[in-house]
Scaffold this motif. Structure first.
Motif, PDB file in Angstrom:
ATOM      1  N   LEU A  51      -8.959  -8.356 -10.794  1.00  0.00           N
ATOM      2  CA  LEU A  51     -10.254  -9.011 -10.627  1.00  0.00           C
ATOM      3  C   LEU A  51     -10.891  -9.355 -11.972  1.00  0.00           C
ATOM      4  O   LEU A  51     -11.408 -10.460 -12.158  1.00  0.00           O
ATOM      5  CB  LEU A  51     -11.197  -8.120  -9.811  1.00  0.00           C
ATOM      6  CG  LEU A  51     -10.884  -8.001  -8.330  1.00  0.00           C
ATOM      7  CD1 LEU A  51     -11.799  -6.974  -7.680  1.00  0.00           C
ATOM      8  CD2 LEU A  51     -11.027  -9.346  -7.641  1.00  0.00           C
TER       9      LEU A  51
ATOM     10  N   LEU B 222     -10.389 -15.210  -4.339  1.00  0.00           N
ATOM     11  CA  LEU B 222     -10.243 -13.979  -3.559  1.00  0.00           C
ATOM     12  C   LEU B 222      -8.982 -13.997  -2.696  1.00  0.00           C
ATOM     13  O   LEU B 222      -8.339 -12.961  -2.521  1.00  0.00           O
ATOM     14  CB  LEU B 222     -11.483 -13.758  -2.695  1.00  0.00           C
ATOM     15  CG  LEU B 222     -12.741 -13.387  -3.463  1.00  0.00           C
ATOM     16  CD1 LEU B 222     -13.928 -13.266  -2.518  1.00  0.00           C
ATOM     17  CD2 LEU B 222     -12.551 -12.121  -4.264  1.00  0.00           C
TER      18      LEU B 222
ATOM     19  N   LEU C 207     -14.484 -19.519  -5.246  1.00  0.00           N
ATOM     20  CA  LEU C 207     -14.512 -18.084  -4.970  1.00  0.00           C
ATOM     21  C   LEU C 207     -13.557 -17.725  -3.834  1.00  0.00           C
ATOM     22  O   LEU C 207     -12.849 -16.717  -3.900  1.00  0.00           O
ATOM     23  CB  LEU C 207     -15.928 -17.636  -4.628  1.00  0.00           C
ATOM     24  CG  LEU C 207     -16.130 -16.143  -4.425  1.00  0.00           C
ATOM     25  CD1 LEU C 207     -15.797 -15.378  -5.689  1.00  0.00           C
ATOM     26  CD2 LEU C 207     -17.553 -15.862  -3.990  1.00  0.00           C
TER      27      LEU C 207
ATOM     28  N   VAL D 145      -6.110 -13.011  -4.930  1.00  0.00           N
ATOM     29  CA  VAL D 145      -6.148 -11.579  -5.230  1.00  0.00           C
ATOM     30  C   VAL D 145      -5.687 -10.769  -4.029  1.00  0.00           C
ATOM     31  O   VAL D 145      -4.883  -9.844  -4.158  1.00  0.00           O
ATOM     32  CB  VAL D 145      -7.562 -11.158  -5.686  1.00  0.00           C
ATOM     33  CG1 VAL D 145      -7.686  -9.645  -5.751  1.00  0.00           C
ATOM     34  CG2 VAL D 145      -7.896 -11.769  -7.032  1.00  0.00           C
ATOM     35  N   VAL D 146      -6.161 -11.116  -2.845  1.00  0.00           N
ATOM     36  CA  VAL D 146      -5.787 -10.380  -1.630  1.00  0.00           C
ATOM     37  C   VAL D 146      -4.292 -10.517  -1.359  1.00  0.00           C
ATOM     38  O   VAL D 146      -3.627  -9.530  -1.015  1.00  0.00           O
ATOM     39  CB  VAL D 146      -6.624 -10.866  -0.427  1.00  0.00           C
ATOM     40  CG1 VAL D 146      -6.057 -10.369   0.883  1.00  0.00           C
ATOM     41  CG2 VAL D 146      -8.062 -10.415  -0.579  1.00  0.00           C
TER      42      VAL D 146
END
Length: 63
Positions: free
Chosen positions: A43, A13, A9, A16-17
Motif C-alpha cells: 500500500l 485497490l 482508487l 492490491v487485493v
C-alpha cells in the motif's frame, strides 16, 4: 476512459487485493506475515508510485 479519483482508487485497490489474495492463496508465506508485512508495504509503495505518476502526468500535460 476518464481517470477520476474514484476510478483510480478502485483500480489501485483492486490490484492490491488481487496481489495479496494471490499471495495468501498460494501459501508461499504465512497469512499473518502477508497481512502484517506485505500488505502495508504494498500500500505504501503503491501510494508513492501513484503520487509520483500523477505528478509526472501533470507535468507532461502542461509542457
Amino acid at each position: 476512459m476518464e481517470f477520476d479519483r474514484n476510478t483510480t482508487l478502485g483500480i489501485f485497490l483492486l490490484l492490491v487485493v488481487v496481489g495479496v489474495g494471490g499471495l495468501v492463496g498460494s501459501s508461499v508465506m504465512a497469512t499473518s506475515t502477508v497481512l502484517m508485512m506485505v500488505l502495508p508495504s504494498v500500500l505504501v509503495f503503491g501510494g508513492v508510485c501513484l503520487f509520483l505518476g500523477m505528478r509526472y502526468g501533470e507535468y507532461r500535460a502542461t509542457n
